[in-house]
Every structure is written in C-alpha cells, then in structure tokens.
Design an enzyme around this catalytic site. Sequence first.
Site, short mmCIF file in Angstrom:
data_model
loop_
_atom_site.label_atom_id
_atom_site.label_comp_id
_atom_site.label_asym_id
_atom_site.label_seq_id
_atom_site.Cartn_x
_atom_site.Cartn_y
_atom_site.Cartn_z
N ASN A 26 0.87 -1.18 0.00
CA ASN A 26 0.00 0.00 0.00
C ASN A 26 0.91 1.22 0.00
O ASN A 26 1.51 1.55 1.01
CB ASN A 26 -0.87 -0.05 1.26
CG ASN A 26 -1.70 1.20 1.46
OD1 ASN A 26 -1.79 2.05 0.57
ND2 ASN A 26 -2.30 1.32 2.63
N TRP A 27 0.97 1.87 -1.15
CA TRP A 27 1.88 3.04 -1.26
C TRP A 27 1.29 4.29 -0.63
O TRP A 27 1.96 5.31 -0.54
CB TRP A 27 2.21 3.29 -2.74
CG TRP A 27 3.32 2.42 -3.27
CD1 TRP A 27 3.80 1.27 -2.70
CD2 TRP A 27 4.08 2.63 -4.46
NE1 TRP A 27 4.81 0.75 -3.46
CE2 TRP A 27 5.01 1.57 -4.56
CE3 TRP A 27 4.07 3.59 -5.47
CZ2 TRP A 27 5.92 1.45 -5.61
CZ3 TRP A 27 4.98 3.48 -6.52
CH2 TRP A 27 5.89 2.43 -6.59
N LYS A 28 0.00 4.24 -0.26
CA LYS A 28 -0.66 5.41 0.34
C LYS A 28 -0.46 6.64 -0.56
O LYS A 28 -0.46 6.50 -1.78
CB LYS A 28 -0.15 5.62 1.77
CG LYS A 28 -0.24 4.33 2.60
CD LYS A 28 0.00 4.52 4.06
CE LYS A 28 -0.15 3.18 4.77
NZ LYS A 28 -0.04 3.29 6.22
N HIS B 129 -9.42 1.04 5.05
CA HIS B 129 -8.15 1.25 5.75
C HIS B 129 -8.39 2.23 6.91
O HIS B 129 -9.20 3.16 6.78
CB HIS B 129 -7.11 1.81 4.78
CG HIS B 129 -5.74 1.82 5.36
ND1 HIS B 129 -5.34 2.78 6.26
CD2 HIS B 129 -4.68 0.98 5.21
CE1 HIS B 129 -4.09 2.53 6.63
NE2 HIS B 129 -3.67 1.44 6.01
N GLU C 6 -6.80 4.65 7.92
CA GLU C 6 -6.58 6.06 7.58
C GLU C 6 -7.81 6.64 6.88
O GLU C 6 -8.12 7.83 7.05
CB GLU C 6 -5.30 6.20 6.72
CG GLU C 6 -4.06 5.98 7.59
CD GLU C 6 -2.85 5.45 6.85
OE1 GLU C 6 -2.80 5.51 5.62
OE2 GLU C 6 -1.93 4.97 7.55
N GLU D 155 -5.22 -4.94 10.72
CA GLU D 155 -4.22 -3.90 10.90
C GLU D 155 -4.50 -3.12 12.18
O GLU D 155 -5.35 -2.20 12.18
CB GLU D 155 -4.24 -2.93 9.72
CG GLU D 155 -3.91 -3.58 8.39
CD GLU D 155 -3.35 -2.56 7.41
OE1 GLU D 155 -2.26 -2.82 6.89
OE2 GLU D 155 -3.97 -1.51 7.19
N GLY E 96 2.67 2.29 10.69
CA GLY E 96 3.64 3.36 10.52
C GLY E 96 4.39 3.73 11.79
O GLY E 96 5.07 4.75 11.83
N SER F 161 3.51 -2.14 10.33
CA SER F 161 4.95 -2.22 10.58
C SER F 161 5.56 -3.58 10.22
O SER F 161 6.47 -4.05 10.89
CB SER F 161 5.26 -1.85 12.04
OG SER F 161 4.91 -0.50 12.28
N GLY G 70 2.85 -1.15 4.23
CA GLY G 70 2.90 0.26 3.85
C GLY G 70 4.32 0.68 3.50
O GLY G 70 4.82 0.42 2.41
N GLY G 71 4.99 1.31 4.45
CA GLY G 71 6.30 1.90 4.21
C GLY G 71 7.29 0.98 3.53
O GLY G 71 8.02 1.40 2.62
P1 PGA Z 1 3.00 0.29 7.55
O1 PGA Z 1 1.49 0.49 7.00
O2 PGA Z 1 3.52 -1.00 6.97
O3 PGA Z 1 3.75 1.49 7.04
O4 PGA Z 1 2.91 0.23 9.04
C1 PGA Z 1 0.64 -0.60 6.84
C2 PGA Z 1 -0.68 -0.17 6.28
O5 PGA Z 1 -1.19 0.90 6.67
O6 PGA Z 1 -1.25 -0.87 5.42
#
Ligand code: PGA
Length: 244
Positions: free
Chosen positions: A11-13, A95, A97, A165, A171, A204, A225-226
């Site tokens: 997930n590149w957000k 998600h 977010e 999640e 993050g 994470s 994500g990251g």
């Molecule tokens: P993260 O994000 O790996 O940067 O913690 C995961 C996500 O929000 O899907």
Amino acid sequence: MSSACKLAAGNWKMNGLRADLDQARALAEAYPTPGCGVLLCPPATLIAPMAAAVAGSALMVGGQDCHAQDAGAHTGDISAQMLVDAGARHVILGHSERRADHGESSATVGAKARAAHRAGLVTIICVGETEAERDAGRTLDVVLGQLRESVPEGATAANTVIAYEPVWAIGTGRTPTLDQIAEVHDALRAAVPDGAMSLLYGGSVKPGNAAEIFAIGNVDGALVGGASLKADDFGTIIAALEAA
Ligand code: PGA
C-alpha cells in the site's frame, strides 16, 4: 500459514510519482513467477501507468479506495469500474486512515465493497483496533464487529481478502506480539463467511519481522505500507512469504 492463497500486498498510500514506477518494474523482474500473489496499490494517478509498466508480469496492481456508487456527481472520487478500466484487479477498502481521515463507517465500507464486487474487483477489507480499544480489552469485539458490518453478502475467498491492521501498529514500528496476532487471526478465521479467505496482517511489517509473522497459523500474507515503497525491502518480504 493456512491453505488460503498467500498474498503480499503493498500500500503506497499518498506516495509515489512516475519516477517510482522503477520500483514496480524491479519487483516484476525480480519475481517473474512468485510463489505467492504480489500486489502493489499505488496512488490512483499511478494505477494505469504502473499496470502498463508491469504488463505481462505476475505483479498485480490495485487501488486504495473506491466510491460506493458506480458513477455520478461525486467530485474527486473514483468508481470501482474506473479502477478496473485503469488496470486494477484489487482495491483496499476500510483502511484505518480512510476510516479516520474521511469518517468512513463499516456500513460505508460494506457499500463500497458491494460496488467493487459488482465491478469484478477483489476487495481487501481492513479491520483493526485502536490502542485505547486494545487497552480496554475490546480488540476482538472491535475487529469482529468491523468484519460483520464491512464484509458484504456474497463475499467469498475468490472476491474478498481480510487485512487485520491494528491502528497503533501502522507506521509506528510497533507490532503486536506473535500471540496477539495469532489470537486475532484465529478469531477472524472462525468468523469469516468463507473459511478459505486469505487473512493478511498489516502494521509495521518489515524485512526483519516478516518471516516470524508468516509462521503464524492463520496469517496468509501481509498488507505492507512503508516497506513496500522500495523493491528491495518488499522483495525480502515476498521471499519470506514464498518460504513460509
Ligand atoms: P506500515 O502500514 O507497513 O507502514 O505500518 C501498513 C498499512 O497501513 O497498510
């Protein structure tokens, strides 16, 4: 690891410009026949160019959200059919977010999932507790409640993936203990409408912790994500999932 399909989803957000398509190309070249599903969900602007950049490879491309309506007067939104048209096969929905930044309820997520299924997309439906909810001992209540309300009727292992999640792990570099992940995934396995659904862990996930997370019985992959932004890091996670 269960018998469900394994999936490494990135997930590149709100990250990525055209120059970053090199990362997708590198992944597609490094994993021509991966032993698991490999998916990147870039921002909407990159879906079509990424799909073109990796055409003919095993790398799949997805969206990060879609609207609940098929078309209409909804400025700034993107329909499920538009994602398909751009080359997406999956869409992340619910998600944390989006639940936090856009006030999305589980009912909204369910409506979006129905739209995505109508368009032929595989949905990755996210659930997860906040730190306060975990501290209050409400983790399973929250997660199973979100699952019940977000996953629409007609959801099967063929069209739906669940991602657990924990909000406080996203993050932050913090992760639940392996026992805590196992507890939630076992509860999800018992509660999903189709026992063969893939259950991803997210929050994470890094090259250094992927293998131990993938060794948990009901974890079938990860939503990353990251660590999905760089082909080297995501590649190490893909390799750990292949080996699990
Ligand atoms: P993260 O994000 O790996 O940067 O913690 C995961 C996500 O929000 O899907």
